[in-house]
Design a protein around this motif. Structure first.
Motif, PDB file in Angstrom:
ATOM      1  N   ASN A  25     -99.749  72.333  23.935  1.00 41.29           N
ATOM      2  CA  ASN A  25     -98.927  71.055  23.902  1.00 41.29           C
ATOM      3  C   ASN A  25     -97.271  71.485  24.208  1.00 41.29           C
ATOM      4  O   ASN A  25     -96.720  70.467  25.070  1.00 41.29           O
ATOM      5  CB  ASN A  25     -98.656  70.355  22.249  1.00 41.29           C
ATOM      6  CG  ASN A  25     -98.161  69.190  22.280  1.00 41.29           C
ATOM      7  OD1 ASN A  25     -98.717  68.252  22.294  1.00 41.29           O
ATOM      8  ND2 ASN A  25     -96.728  69.158  21.879  1.00 41.29           N
ATOM      9  N   VAL A  26     -97.034  72.575  24.088  1.00 45.82           N
ATOM     10  CA  VAL A  26     -95.573  72.928  24.401  1.00 45.82           C
ATOM     11  C   VAL A  26     -95.655  72.897  26.088  1.00 45.82           C
ATOM     12  O   VAL A  26     -94.775  72.677  26.696  1.00 45.82           O
ATOM     13  CB  VAL A  26     -95.225  74.347  24.079  1.00 45.82           C
ATOM     14  CG1 VAL A  26     -94.186  74.868  24.559  1.00 45.82           C
ATOM     15  CG2 VAL A  26     -94.999  74.281  22.458  1.00 45.82           C
ATOM     16  N   ARG A  27     -96.734  73.472  26.524  1.00 45.59           N
ATOM     17  CA  ARG A  27     -96.932  73.843  28.081  1.00 45.59           C
ATOM     18  C   ARG A  27     -96.987  72.227  28.635  1.00 45.59           C
ATOM     19  O   ARG A  27     -96.330  72.042  29.685  1.00 45.59           O
ATOM     20  CB  ARG A  27     -98.138  74.592  28.445  1.00 45.59           C
ATOM     21  CG  ARG A  27     -98.271  74.644  29.921  1.00 45.59           C
ATOM     22  CD  ARG A  27     -99.454  75.673  30.324  1.00 45.59           C
ATOM     23  NE  ARG A  27    -100.001  75.723  31.491  1.00 45.59           N
ATOM     24  CZ  ARG A  27    -100.972  74.871  31.927  1.00 45.59           C
ATOM     25  NH1 ARG A  27    -101.547  73.876  31.023  1.00 45.59           N
ATOM     26  NH2 ARG A  27    -101.188  74.719  33.246  1.00 45.59           N
ATOM     27  N   MET A  28     -97.837  71.408  28.235  1.00 45.39           N
ATOM     28  CA  MET A  28     -97.907  70.027  28.737  1.00 45.39           C
ATOM     29  C   MET A  28     -96.590  69.248  28.769  1.00 45.39           C
ATOM     30  O   MET A  28     -96.415  68.434  29.838  1.00 45.39           O
ATOM     31  CB  MET A  28     -98.849  69.296  27.852  1.00 45.39           C
ATOM     32  CG  MET A  28     -99.550  68.014  28.502  1.00 45.39           C
ATOM     33  SD  MET A  28    -100.608  67.094  27.569  1.00 45.39           S
ATOM     34  CE  MET A  28    -101.950  68.329  27.360  1.00 45.39           C
ATOM     35  N   GLY A  29     -95.941  69.481  27.727  1.00 39.24           N
ATOM     36  CA  GLY A  29     -94.552  68.839  27.677  1.00 39.24           C
ATOM     37  C   GLY A  29     -93.381  69.325  29.105  1.00 39.24           C
ATOM     38  O   GLY A  29     -92.505  68.454  29.281  1.00 39.24           O
ATOM     39  N   PHE A  30     -94.001  70.267  29.684  1.00 40.89           N
ATOM     40  CA  PHE A  30     -93.107  70.608  31.044  1.00 40.89           C
ATOM     41  C   PHE A  30     -93.979  69.979  32.061  1.00 40.89           C
ATOM     42  O   PHE A  30     -93.593  70.481  33.480  1.00 40.89           O
ATOM     43  CB  PHE A  30     -92.759  71.893  31.170  1.00 40.89           C
ATOM     44  CG  PHE A  30     -91.819  72.350  29.767  1.00 40.89           C
ATOM     45  CD1 PHE A  30     -90.403  72.010  29.897  1.00 40.89           C
ATOM     46  CD2 PHE A  30     -92.354  72.881  28.635  1.00 40.89           C
ATOM     47  CE1 PHE A  30     -89.556  72.447  28.888  1.00 40.89           C
ATOM     48  CE2 PHE A  30     -91.540  73.364  27.817  1.00 40.89           C
ATOM     49  CZ  PHE A  30     -90.335  73.115  27.724  1.00 40.89           C
ATOM     50  N   LEU A  31     -95.145  69.441  31.907  1.00 45.71           N
ATOM     51  CA  LEU A  31     -95.729  69.154  33.467  1.00 45.71           C
ATOM     52  C   LEU A  31     -96.253  67.694  33.517  1.00 45.71           C
ATOM     53  O   LEU A  31     -95.935  66.892  32.577  1.00 45.71           O
ATOM     54  CB  LEU A  31     -97.522  69.645  33.107  1.00 45.71           C
ATOM     55  CG  LEU A  31     -97.408  71.280  33.003  1.00 45.71           C
ATOM     56  CD1 LEU A  31     -98.836  71.677  32.679  1.00 45.71           C
ATOM     57  CD2 LEU A  31     -96.781  71.957  34.027  1.00 45.71           C
ATOM     58  N   ASP A  32     -96.404  67.029  34.663  1.00 44.96           N
ATOM     59  CA  ASP A  32     -96.766  65.891  34.959  1.00 44.96           C
ATOM     60  C   ASP A  32     -98.360  65.750  34.768  1.00 44.96           C
ATOM     61  O   ASP A  32     -98.948  65.637  35.786  1.00 44.96           O
ATOM     62  CB  ASP A  32     -96.264  65.366  36.349  1.00 44.96           C
ATOM     63  CG  ASP A  32     -96.529  63.877  36.792  1.00 44.96           C
ATOM     64  OD1 ASP A  32     -96.776  63.201  35.882  1.00 44.96           O
ATOM     65  OD2 ASP A  32     -96.584  63.726  37.823  1.00 44.96           O
TER      66      ASP A  32
END
Length: 287
Positions: A25-32
């Motif tokens: 989830n943390v990683r996904m917050g910085f991805l499109d």
């Protein structure tokens, strides 16, 4: 080796169901992250763009205000009513234990069940609450508790208060039982009234338990999702939308997974902050 084998299943469970979803989830917050990303695995890195777009969203400010009102109102009344009940049940009277057990029912029921029952109660035309108030001539016409932008947030707050009172009562009751009875007896002999005994003995000695109850209550209230989704789904017109339902709406209704993850990460930061406060309080109370 035996110790490693003993704790290995626990670590596998923690990594699979806590660490991996959290890191993802943390990683996904910085991805499109889009629907196609689930199949292709391609999600371009966008840095803080998801957070900027969430902050500038027309619904974000209102959602934060709703979250603050929902959390503050729930905590205030859950704690106040829970403390009053805990003090009340300190007295010995017939069926004391039975009544305390019955008051635990809202806490034991699944939140989906509680929310569904309250949806029937708060229904505008045939709900028990409106019909009772009309019969008592306290209302001239039914109140649209769940269908009005003026009442929806208050309605979900009342249901959440009902759900959370038993938790507060049980923990505070345990804290009151730990206060030595001779302190109250000595204060009564010195002429202290009930209010003075409560203010000068109960409140100070209950402070460590109070800090724990309020901290845990705040963390639990921030992540309330089931009750709101069953009752109003964040509506009408986002009037009962909180950060948890906003994250769900962004991710699974609008399919903006990066934006939804960004809102979830904000909640994680707040929860971690208050969890740190809770652990620090626990450490102080144990020393």
């Amino acid at each position: 080796m035996k110790r490693v084998a003993f704790v290995l299943p626990v670590w596998i469970y923690v990594v699979a169901f806590y660490a991996y979803p959290l890191v993802t989830n943390v990683r996904m917050g910085f991805l499109d992250y889009t629907v196609s990303s689930f199949y292709t695995g391609v999600a371009p890195f966008v840095g803080l763009r998801n957070y900027r777009e969430v902050f500038h969203s027309p619904a974000f400010a209102g959602t934060v205000v709703n979250t603050l009102l929902f959390t503050a109102g729930s905590l205030l009344f859950q704690f106040g009513i829970g403390l009053a009940l805990a003090v009340f049940f300190q007295r010995k009277f017939p069926l004391n234990g039975v009544l305390r057990s019955l008051l635990l029912v809202p806490w034991l029921l699944p939140l989906v069940v509680s929310g569904t029952a309250w949806r029937w109660i708060l229904e505008t035309d045939s709900g028990v609450l409106n019909q009772t108030l009309l019969q008592l001539h306290l209302l001239d016409q039914p109140v649209p508790w769940l269908a009005s932008t003026d009442w929806a947030l208050l309605a979900v707050m009342l249901v959440n208060i009902w759900v959370g009172i038993p938790f507060n009562m049980v923990i505070l009751y345990g804290g009151l039982q730990a206060i030595p009875a001779h302190l109250y007896e000595a204060a009564a002999l010195d002429g202290a009234g009930a209010w003075d005994r409560f203010r000068r003995i109960t409140v100070p000695l209950l402070r460590p338990v109070t800090a724990v109850v309020l901290t845990l209550g705040l963390i639990y209230t921030l992540k309330v999702f089931d009750v709101i989704m069953v009752l109003t789904q964040g509506g009408p017109a986002d009037s009962s939308q909180t950060l948890t339902t906003f994250s769900y709406d962004l991710s699974f209704q609008r399919l903006a997974f990066g934006h939804g993850a960004a809102v979830g990460n904000l909640l994680i930061l707040v929860a971690v902050g208050f969890a740190a406060v809770y652990l620090r309080t626990e450490r102080r109370s144990s020393t």
